[in-house]
Design an enzyme around this catalytic site. Structure first.
Site, PDB file in Angstrom:
ATOM      1  N   ILE A 230       1.183  -1.209   0.155  1.00  0.00           N
ATOM      2  CA  ILE A 230      -0.527  -0.202   0.183  1.00  0.00           C
ATOM      3  C   ILE A 230       0.798   1.310   0.483  1.00  0.00           C
ATOM      4  O   ILE A 230       0.625   2.267  -0.896  1.00  0.00           O
ATOM      5  CB  ILE A 230      -1.159   0.221   1.201  1.00  0.00           C
ATOM      6  CG1 ILE A 230      -2.112  -1.067   1.658  1.00  0.00           C
ATOM      7  CG2 ILE A 230      -2.054   1.227   1.219  1.00  0.00           C
ATOM      8  CD1 ILE A 230      -2.392  -1.660  -0.508  1.00  0.00           C
ATOM      9  N   CYS A 231       2.003   1.663   0.964  1.00  0.00           N
ATOM     10  CA  CYS A 231       3.286   2.144   0.838  1.00  0.00           C
ATOM     11  C   CYS A 231       3.064   2.795  -0.560  1.00  0.00           C
ATOM     12  O   CYS A 231       3.805   3.736  -0.831  1.00  0.00           O
ATOM     13  CB  CYS A 231       3.708   2.166   2.185  1.00  0.00           C
ATOM     14  SG  CYS A 231       3.143   1.628   4.017  1.00  0.00           S
ATOM     15  N   THR A 232       3.694   1.791  -1.389  1.00  0.00           N
ATOM     16  CA  THR A 232       4.012   1.678  -2.599  1.00  0.00           C
ATOM     17  C   THR A 232       3.214   2.975  -3.744  1.00  0.00           C
ATOM     18  O   THR A 232       4.161   3.330  -3.835  1.00  0.00           O
ATOM     19  CB  THR A 232       4.623   0.380  -3.181  1.00  0.00           C
ATOM     20  OG1 THR A 232       4.980  -0.087  -2.393  1.00  0.00           O
ATOM     21  CG2 THR A 232       5.329   0.237  -4.380  1.00  0.00           C
TER      22      THR A 232
ATOM     23  N   LEU B  17       3.387   5.726  -2.293  1.00  0.00           N
ATOM     24  CA  LEU B  17       3.630   7.285  -1.972  1.00  0.00           C
ATOM     25  C   LEU B  17       4.340   7.750  -3.916  1.00  0.00           C
ATOM     26  O   LEU B  17       4.989   9.066  -4.104  1.00  0.00           O
ATOM     27  CB  LEU B  17       5.452   6.991  -2.016  1.00  0.00           C
ATOM     28  CG  LEU B  17       5.562   7.802  -0.761  1.00  0.00           C
ATOM     29  CD1 LEU B  17       4.636   7.270   0.413  1.00  0.00           C
ATOM     30  CD2 LEU B  17       7.823   6.808   0.199  1.00  0.00           C
TER      31      LEU B  17
END
Length: 241
Positions: free
Chosen positions: A74-76, A79
């Protein structure tokens, strides 16, 4: 002043509805910032070298985002999306900073994955908060959570270095950056004009005249007119459009 106007004036002052910063200094309660607090300054290593928050932001708005962990799905996507939207934040004089408790080395390796999978280069600093100095200052680690995972938070910082809003989500839920831009638009509008933004408002939609403005003054401030649905509910076209 009518009783309704007196009540609404009191509500506006207490609730921070107009967007005007309070005069309090940084005073976190249990390591959590409150709206209107001056955010704490810090210096920390990052993907672009040592940075200082206040110097980096200067007189700009700031969007400060934390993510739970490098090399997570999810962070990928988050960002990467934020990098694609950077021009939109630049239009609004807003600088972006990201943070996790991972190392600079991990950040740099992970950025390659983001660029490969999201088809965009990371164009803002990612802070490496390995000692948790910043995470603790901003209350980014839940006391009942793994102490190596920051929560998924967004801090809106105004040019006077005050916290204007905070959004916190669990690790399972990615952020909606269109909503984040909408909130920033609302702040920048309501700081300049005596209006508030209603439910589901987006830039260009009609606004609500704040209840502390008398009708006589509203006629001068809002020459496009304002349908009066109730004494406390007056709608007007967005004044800067």
């Amino acid at each position: 002043m009518s009783r309704i106007q007196q009540v609404n004036k009191s509500i506006l002052i207490r609730s921070f509805c107009t967007g005007a910063p309070s005069k309090s200094n940084f005073s976190p309660v249990g390591n959590f910032l409150r709206i209107g607090d001056v955010v704490p300054d810090f210096s920390q290593d990052s993907s672009v070298g040592q940075i200082n928050l206040y110097k980096t932001l200067g007189d700009s708005w700031g969007l400060f985002v934390s993510h739970p962990k490098d090399f997570t799905p999810i962070c990928t996507t988050e960002l990467g999306r934020l990098a694609k939207l950077k021009p939109e934040f630049e239009k609004r004089n807003c600088k972006i900073l990201a943070l996790s408790v991972d190392s600079v080395k991990d950040h740099l390796e992970w950025m390659k994955d983001i660029e490969e999978t999201q088809k965009v280069k990371i164009n803002y600093p990612i802070i490496a908060d390995q000692d948790r100095k910043v995470a603790d200052l901003y209350g980014m680690i839940h006391p009942n959570a793994d102490n190596t995972f920051t929560v998924r938070s967004v801090f809106f910082i105004s040019p006077d270095k005050r916290l204007r809003a905070q959004i916190t989500l669990p690790a399972s839920t990615g952020r909606n950056f269109n909503e984040i831009i909408r909130i920033l638009d609302s702040f920048q509008l309501t700081d300049k004009y005596k209006v508030a933004t209603p439910a589901d408002w987006v830039d260009g939609d009609d606004c609500i005249i704040v209840p502390t403005v008398f009708d006589e003054d509203a006629k001068k401030l809002f020459p496009k007119g304002f349908p009066k649905i109730k004494s406390y509910l007056r709608v007007t076209p967005q004044p800067n459009k």
